[in-house]
Design a protein around this motif. Structure first.
Motif, PDB file in Angstrom:
ATOM      1  N   MET A 197      -5.193   1.239  -6.016  1.00 14.97           N
ATOM      2  CA  MET A 197      -5.246   0.951  -4.581  1.00 14.97           C
ATOM      3  C   MET A 197      -5.812  -0.451  -4.304  1.00 14.97           C
ATOM      4  N   TYR A 225      -0.153   4.341  -2.332  1.00 18.21           N
ATOM      5  CA  TYR A 225      -1.520   4.880  -2.371  1.00 18.21           C
ATOM      6  C   TYR A 225      -1.575   6.386  -2.628  1.00 18.21           C
ATOM      7  N   THR A 266      -2.610   7.189   6.319  1.00 19.36           N
ATOM      8  CA  THR A 266      -2.030   6.071   7.079  1.00 19.36           C
ATOM      9  C   THR A 266      -3.099   5.046   7.429  1.00 19.36           C
ATOM     10  N   THR A 271       0.812  -1.224   0.000  1.00 18.17           N
ATOM     11  CA  THR A 271       0.000   0.000   0.000  1.00 18.17           C
ATOM     12  C   THR A 271       0.848   1.278   0.000  1.00 18.17           C
ATOM     13  N   HIS A 272       2.183   1.133  -0.071  1.00 17.99           N
ATOM     14  CA  HIS A 272       3.045   2.320   0.034  1.00 17.99           C
ATOM     15  C   HIS A 272       2.789   3.363  -1.053  1.00 17.99           C
ATOM     16  N   ASN A 297      -4.099  -3.121  -1.884  1.00 21.34           N
ATOM     17  CA  ASN A 297      -4.812  -3.712  -0.750  1.00 21.34           C
ATOM     18  C   ASN A 297      -4.790  -5.236  -0.823  1.00 21.34           C
ATOM     19  N   LYS A 319      -3.822   2.987   4.536  1.00 23.84           N
ATOM     20  CA  LYS A 319      -2.704   2.127   4.127  1.00 23.84           C
ATOM     21  C   LYS A 319      -2.442   0.960   5.073  1.00 23.84           C
TER      22      LYS A 319
END
Ligand SMILES: C[S@@+](CC[C@H](N)C(=O)[O-])C[C@H]1O[C@@H](n2cnc3c(N)ncnc32)[C@H](O)[C@@H]1O
Length: 423
Positions: free
Chosen positions: A209, A35, A95, A32-33, A213, A98
């Motif tokens: 995304m 996003y 955050t 997820t870094h 995920n 994520k």
């Protein structure tokens, strides 16, 4: 004391193995870094290497300047408990999205429902558009109307995690859909810009995304870490909501003095999601901002005092801003010491810079402040920052940030330090 800290840091050679220049964008934005863009975000590999070295499974990691959550995402996938703190509600939203793995089947279903609703958009459909003058400042009427339409559908999503996931995506498209000068870290309008079409852009962003995920969900399920707790709290770094002596490791990168104005950079999201109605109040909450200065400062560092007097000769306001910054950072260090276990480590990633011709030796000042608070140096790593991650460059004469393509400029942060200290 300060002289010896300066010479210790001066003697340190660059350790190439910490630059991670061989890592591709795909590798640094895995799970997820990727996003959401965020200024000065960590390379995840820095965090995982530090966590590997200084902690074991089940330990507790904290990041008091959590930003977009890099530290706690890496902590979670390594089976470490973690908390991130950030004063910026936009950082907290990102955050939260994520670190929260959502069952891919469920989120795909929710996405299909939302997509169907968004595809119904047409120019006759009734939409309640926001009336905030700052939104009108940044968005043309049609994009504003479409964004308001997307917003009205996301706000109806009942599941909070799913809603946050969509709002995170919504937040990341706002710059592209506005007349914000592309790639600029200063809020500047570009009247010649053709903003991206919001609905298509949102759907594309969300699809990216969904892949992140699914990757996170699968990784955590495989490792049995889905239930590992990682939390993000919107508060000041001087009030970390954890017990005394409970933290094994802190990994953090503080804001730089008058470098990024996070409040300005995230104003589009803050405005749409109503995190703030008053930008000037929002700005004052940040450490490193040029919007406040205080009296009676405790610098707790001879070197910081020297930097203050060097600046005072040239420019009183800059001297005040930098002193306020060092004093506030010292308060954060007091709080970090409080939460650390005896023997717990703190890893601070920081670069030096220069303002109006005076070297602002953040790393040296931080080491001195932390030593004065009773922490010991364990290791100091000097790393190169690969150019793709450089935030910007400073003009040598004015100290102001300039475009990276300009000639005759000096790089502000060609290298940075990782200060590893122990309580
Ligand atoms: C260099 S960034 C951290 C980036 C982070 N390492 C990442 O990977 O995203 C510094 C952060 O400090 C936050 N910050 C500034 N003042 C703060 C304060 N008083 N308390 C907590 N966080 C603050 C900013 O919002 C920003 O997110």
């Amino acid at each position: 004391m300060s002289q010896s800290v300066i010479s210790i840091l001066n003697k340190i050679k660059i350790d190439k193995s910490w630059s991670f220049s061989d890592k591709t964008r795909k590798e640094t934005s895995y799970i997820t870094h990727g996003y959401h863009r965020y200024p000065a975000k960590f390379i995840p590999q820095i965090v995982s290497r530090l966590a590997e070295k200084y902690t074991k499974k089940g330990d507790f990691i904290v990041d008091p300047f959590g930003g977009c959550g890099t530290t706690i995402i890496e902590s979670k996938i390594m089976g470490r408990y973690s908390i991130a703190v950030d004063i910026n509600p936009v950082a907290v939203l990102i955050t939260k999205a994520k670190i929260t793995p959502i069952n891919p089947i469920k989120i795909e279903k929710e996405f299909e429902i939302l997509k169907k609703k968004l595809e119904k958009y047409n120019k006759d459909i009734k939409v309640k558009v926001p009336t905030h003058e700052r939104i009108d400042y940044w968005f043309k009427a049609e994009e504003k109307r479409r964004l308001a339409f997307i917003f009205s559908k996301i706000i109806k999503v009942k599941d909070q995690d799913v809603q946050d996931f969509f709002f995170c995506g919504f937040s990341n498209i706002l710059k592209n859909c506005s007349i914000w000068l592309q790639k600029s870290n200063k809020p500047t309008r570009d009247f010649g810009k053709e903003p991206s079409e919001p609905i298509k852009t949102f759907l594309r962003q969300t699809k990216m995304m969904l892949r992140g995920n699914a990757e996170l969900f699968e990784l955590l399920s495989k490792k049995g870490y889905l239930k590992i707790s990682s939390k993000v709290v919107c508060t000041d770094a001087r009030t970390i909501p954890v017990k005394n002596g409970s933290v094994d490791l802190i990994v953090t990168s503080p804001p730089y003095v008058t470098s990024y104005e996070y409040a300005d950079l995230h104003q589009l999201t803050a405005l749409w999601l109503e995190h703030t109605k008053d930008l000037s109040d929002f700005r004052k909450r940040f450490i490193g901002t040029s919007y406040h200065s205080k009296k009676d400062l405790v610098l707790n560092s001879k070197l910081a005092e020297k930097i203050r007097s060097d600046l005072l000769i040239k420019h009183k306001k800059t001297a005040e801003e930098v002193s306020t910054y060092f004093s506030e950072m010292n308060q954060v260090f007091v709080e970090m010491k409080r939460v650390l276990k005896k023997g717990g480590k703190t890893c601070i990633v920081v670069g030096n810079t220069s303002l109006i011709g005076v070297d602002i030796l953040n790393a040296e000042v931080f080491v001195e402040q932390l030593q004065n608070l009773g922490l010991k140096v364990v290791d100091i790593i000097k790393r190169e920052i690969p150019s793709k991650n450089l935030p910007s460059v400073r003009d040598e004469k004015t100290g102001k940030f300039a475009r990276i393509t300009d000639k005759n400029k000096v790089f502000a942060y060609p290298t940075e330090y990782i200060l590893v200290m122990e309580k």
